[in-house]
Scaffold this motif. Structure first.
Motif, PDB file in Angstrom:
ATOM      1  N   ALA A   1       0.852  -1.199   0.000  1.00  0.00           N
ATOM      2  CA  ALA A   1       0.000   0.000   0.000  1.00  0.00           C
ATOM      3  C   ALA A   1       0.884   1.244   0.000  1.00  0.00           C
ATOM      4  CB  ALA A   1      -0.910  -0.009   1.234  1.00  0.00           C
ATOM      5  N   PRO A   2       1.620   1.468  -1.119  1.00  0.00           N
ATOM      6  CA  PRO A   2       2.676   2.487  -1.100  1.00  0.00           C
ATOM      7  C   PRO A   2       2.171   3.912  -0.863  1.00  0.00           C
ATOM      8  CG  PRO A   2       2.435   1.511  -3.313  1.00  0.00           C
ATOM      9  CD  PRO A   2       1.573   0.721  -2.388  1.00  0.00           C
ATOM     10  N   ASP A   3       0.925   4.204  -1.245  1.00  0.00           N
ATOM     11  CA  ASP A   3       0.458   5.582  -1.118  1.00  0.00           C
ATOM     12  C   ASP A   3      -0.391   5.817   0.132  1.00  0.00           C
ATOM     13  OD1 ASP A   3       1.681   6.156  -3.565  1.00  0.00           O
ATOM     14  OD2 ASP A   3      -0.075   5.361  -4.645  1.00  0.00           O
ATOM     15  N   ALA A   4      -0.582   4.776   0.923  1.00  0.00           N
ATOM     16  CA  ALA A   4      -1.489   4.905   2.069  1.00  0.00           C
ATOM     17  C   ALA A   4      -0.718   5.248   3.349  1.00  0.00           C
ATOM     18  CB  ALA A   4      -2.253   3.594   2.264  1.00  0.00           C
ATOM     19  N   ASN A   5      -1.397   5.917   4.265  1.00  0.00           N
ATOM     20  CA  ASN A   5      -0.892   6.041   5.628  1.00  0.00           C
ATOM     21  C   ASN A   5      -1.202   4.739   6.355  1.00  0.00           C
ATOM     22  OD1 ASN A   5      -0.025   8.884   5.814  1.00  0.00           O
ATOM     23  ND2 ASN A   5      -2.170   9.266   5.295  1.00  0.00           N
ATOM     24  N   VAL A   6      -0.320   4.390   7.296  1.00  0.00           N
ATOM     25  CA  VAL A   6      -0.485   3.114   7.997  1.00  0.00           C
ATOM     26  C   VAL A   6      -0.861   3.367   9.450  1.00  0.00           C
ATOM     27  CG1 VAL A   6       0.624   0.986   8.745  1.00  0.00           C
ATOM     28  CG2 VAL A   6       1.168   1.950   6.492  1.00  0.00           C
ATOM     29  N   MET A   7      -2.014   2.830   9.812  1.00  0.00           N
ATOM     30  CA  MET A   7      -2.481   2.834  11.198  1.00  0.00           C
ATOM     31  C   MET A   7      -2.169   1.426  11.729  1.00  0.00           C
ATOM     32  SD  MET A   7      -6.474   3.552  12.193  1.00  0.00           S
ATOM     33  CE  MET A   7      -6.693   5.050  11.247  1.00  0.00           C
ATOM     34  N   ALA A   8      -1.085   1.294  12.464  1.00  0.00           N
ATOM     35  CA  ALA A   8      -0.645  -0.036  12.917  1.00  0.00           C
ATOM     36  C   ALA A   8      -1.531  -0.485  14.076  1.00  0.00           C
ATOM     37  CB  ALA A   8       0.812   0.012  13.359  1.00  0.00           C
ATOM     38  N   VAL A   9      -2.179  -1.624  13.922  1.00  0.00           N
ATOM     39  CA  VAL A   9      -3.131  -2.079  14.939  1.00  0.00           C
ATOM     40  C   VAL A   9      -2.381  -2.895  15.997  1.00  0.00           C
ATOM     41  CG1 VAL A   9      -5.277  -3.312  15.374  1.00  0.00           C
ATOM     42  CG2 VAL A   9      -4.968  -2.086  13.213  1.00  0.00           C
ATOM     43  N   ILE A  10      -2.374  -2.363  17.210  1.00  0.00           N
ATOM     44  CA  ILE A  10      -1.588  -2.977  18.293  1.00  0.00           C
ATOM     45  C   ILE A  10      -2.454  -3.224  19.529  1.00  0.00           C
ATOM     46  CG2 ILE A  10       0.605  -2.091  17.423  1.00  0.00           C
ATOM     47  CD1 ILE A  10       0.467   0.154  19.448  1.00  0.00           C
ATOM     48  N   LYS A  11      -3.754  -3.423  19.284  1.00  0.00           N
ATOM     49  CA  LYS A  11      -4.686  -3.733  20.378  1.00  0.00           C
ATOM     50  C   LYS A  11      -4.334  -5.079  21.019  1.00  0.00           C
ATOM     51  CE  LYS A  11      -7.781  -5.696  16.897  1.00  0.00           C
ATOM     52  NZ  LYS A  11      -8.886  -5.401  15.976  1.00  0.00           N
ATOM     53  N   ALA A  12      -5.031  -5.390  22.115  1.00  0.00           N
ATOM     54  CA  ALA A  12      -4.855  -6.676  22.806  1.00  0.00           C
ATOM     55  C   ALA A  12      -3.363  -6.957  23.072  1.00  0.00           C
ATOM     56  CB  ALA A  12      -5.499  -7.826  22.024  1.00  0.00           C
ATOM     57  N   ASN A  13      -2.738  -5.957  23.722  1.00  0.00           N
ATOM     58  CA  ASN A  13      -1.327  -6.110  24.080  1.00  0.00           C
ATOM     59  C   ASN A  13      -0.472  -6.413  22.851  1.00  0.00           C
ATOM     60  OD1 ASN A  13       0.762  -6.063  25.970  1.00  0.00           O
ATOM     61  ND2 ASN A  13       0.698  -8.286  26.253  1.00  0.00           N
ATOM     62  N   GLY A  14      -0.733  -5.669  21.771  1.00  0.00           N
ATOM     63  CA  GLY A  14       0.037  -5.919  20.544  1.00  0.00           C
ATOM     64  C   GLY A  14      -0.128  -7.360  20.100  1.00  0.00           C
ATOM     65  N   TYR A  15      -1.390  -7.813  20.028  1.00  0.00           N
ATOM     66  CA  TYR A  15      -1.705  -9.196  19.652  1.00  0.00           C
ATOM     67  C   TYR A  15      -0.858 -10.183  20.481  1.00  0.00           C
ATOM     68  CZ  TYR A  15      -4.373  -7.604  15.500  1.00  0.00           C
ATOM     69  OH  TYR A  15      -5.290  -7.015  14.659  1.00  0.00           O
ATOM     70  N   GLY A  16      -0.693  -9.862  21.758  1.00  0.00           N
ATOM     71  CA  GLY A  16       0.032 -10.755  22.658  1.00  0.00           C
ATOM     72  C   GLY A  16       1.541 -10.568  22.654  1.00  0.00           C
ATOM     73  N   HIS A  17       2.046  -9.670  21.796  1.00  0.00           N
ATOM     74  CA  HIS A  17       3.503  -9.512  21.669  1.00  0.00           C
ATOM     75  C   HIS A  17       4.063  -8.437  22.608  1.00  0.00           C
ATOM     76  CE1 HIS A  17       2.268 -11.497  17.968  1.00  0.00           C
ATOM     77  NE2 HIS A  17       3.520 -11.767  17.674  1.00  0.00           N
ATOM     78  N   GLY A  18       3.166  -7.703  23.287  1.00  0.00           N
ATOM     79  CA  GLY A  18       3.619  -6.637  24.188  1.00  0.00           C
ATOM     80  C   GLY A  18       3.328  -5.270  23.572  1.00  0.00           C
TER      81      GLY A  18
END
Ligand SMILES: *Cc1c(COP(=O)(O)O)cnc(C)c1O
Length: 357
Positions: free
Chosen positions: A25-42
């Motif tokens: 998605a080269p032209d898009a802004n990225v909203m990084a989804v990090i809910k639920a403790n970063g999907y369990g990763h912290g």
């Protein structure tokens, strides 16, 4: 001493996966989804690794507050928005973007007279039937929001795809079309795509994309692994053998005696169980890596231990390294064997599992 059950998080892989999102998605802004403790990763560890994301998305306001208290300055979108006026205070205090999806929120906002303090995303329900206003409600809702002094203009517009992980399902096309038609006359930035949208539906890529699972190197599709999509797995779940013993033909193994040995073999006991987040539903035959070699799970998963058939690994000893998923054993494959999705496995790692980077 490293605890028996532990997870290793590869932060370079997280950064690689964000770069991969930008390739898709080269032209898009990225909203990084990090809910639920970063999907369990912290939560904080992942947020710090992804500081060049254009924004973060979390589900709940408390997750957003944690990001702010840790000093993160990125834009933060709270996907469930607020339900009470007291919660709205927190959005203003911590400068969090709110998703507005139900009329109760409009009443709460309408009572505020400050100027331009709150960024919002108006959510449309285009068929998921979870959060969002119906398309027919957009014009009245938009008019109300546009007239509230506290709202920063222009308002963002978003929707969520229900079936994007199935490339043959027409629902996605219909949702995208309905969204685009509904918002056509309004200003403001658009956001549609989750990971499956980014990877499989070009038309879902608009001003903002919202990748979650792909940032962790995991495929949103049941038929592919993250690695096949150019992603790198981020979490590896490790433990060790704590006992090796022989069992005879006819012996049963574990609770309920659900496993009966068809021939004598060597049995290994691994210090991992559902108390660590290893899925209890993992069926006999689920692969486990012992010293890098695949062996099958046998018997039921218990709270602290699993049992494996070491017939093909007669040299295995207590203390030997075990990988439950990670390098050489995709979490997608384990999810399939446990009749679940990889999201639940990484989110489900428990407190007992210490994390190393
Ligand atoms: C969780 C979530 C995402 C991310 O979904 P993935 O399938 O993990 O990419 C995107 N948007 C919304 C609204 C979500 O709730």
């Amino acid at each position: 001493m490293i605890p028996a059950a532990h997870a290793v998080i590869d932060l370079d892989a997280v950064r690689h996966n964000l770069a991969t999102v930008r390739q898709y998605a080269p032209d898009a802004n990225v909203m990084a989804v990090i809910k639920a403790n970063g999907y369990g990763h912290g939560l904080l560890r992942i947020a710090e690794a992804l500081q060049n994301a254009d924004a973060f998305a979390v589900a709940r306001v408390d997750e957003g507050i944690r990001l702010r208290k840790a000093g993160l300055k990125n834009r933060v979108v709270v996907l469930e928005g607020f339900t009470y006026a007291e919660e709205l205070e927190e959005f203003i205090e911590y400068q969090l973007d709110a998703v507005v999806h139900t009329s109760v929120q409009l009443e709460i906002i309408d009572n505020r007279k400050e100027q331009g303090q709150l960024a919002v995303w108006l959510k449309l329900d285009t068929g998921m039937n979870r959060l969002g206003f119906k398309p027919a409600e957009l014009s009245s809702t938009y008019r109300l929001l546009a007239a509230c002094p506290i709202i920063k203009q222009p308002i963002g517009l978003m929707t969520h795809l229900a079936n994007a992980d199935d490339k043959n399902d027409e629902t996605t096309k219909n949702q995208i079309r309905l969204f685009n038609d509904t918002v056509a006359a309004y200003p403001g930035q658009r956001s549609i795509a989750n990971s499956a949208g980014i990877l499989g539906w070009d038309d879902a890529i608009t001003d903002w994309v919202r990748p979650g699972i792909m940032l962790y190197g995991i495929s949103p599709y049941p038929e592919a692994t993250g690695q096949q999509l150019g992603l790198r797995p981020v979490m590896a779940l490790h433990s060790r053998l704590i006992s090796v013993k022989s069992v005879e033909k006819g012996d049963t193994v574990g609770y309920g005696g659900s496993w009966r040995c068809e021939k004598s073999t060597l049995l290994g006991v691994v210090a991992i169980g559902y108390g660590d987040g290893y899925p209890r539903q993992a069926k006999a035959g689920t692969p486990v890596l012992v010293n890098g070699k695949r062996v099958p799970l046998i018997g039921r998963v218990s709270m602290d231990m699993i049992t494996v058939d070491l017939g093909s690994q007669p040299q295995a000893r207590p203390g030997d390294a075990v990988i439950l998923w990670g390098d050489g054993l995709a979490v997608e494959e384990i999810a399939h064997c446990a009749n679940t999705i990889p999201y639940t496995l990484v989110c489900g790692i428990t407190q007992r599992v210490q994390i190393f980077c």
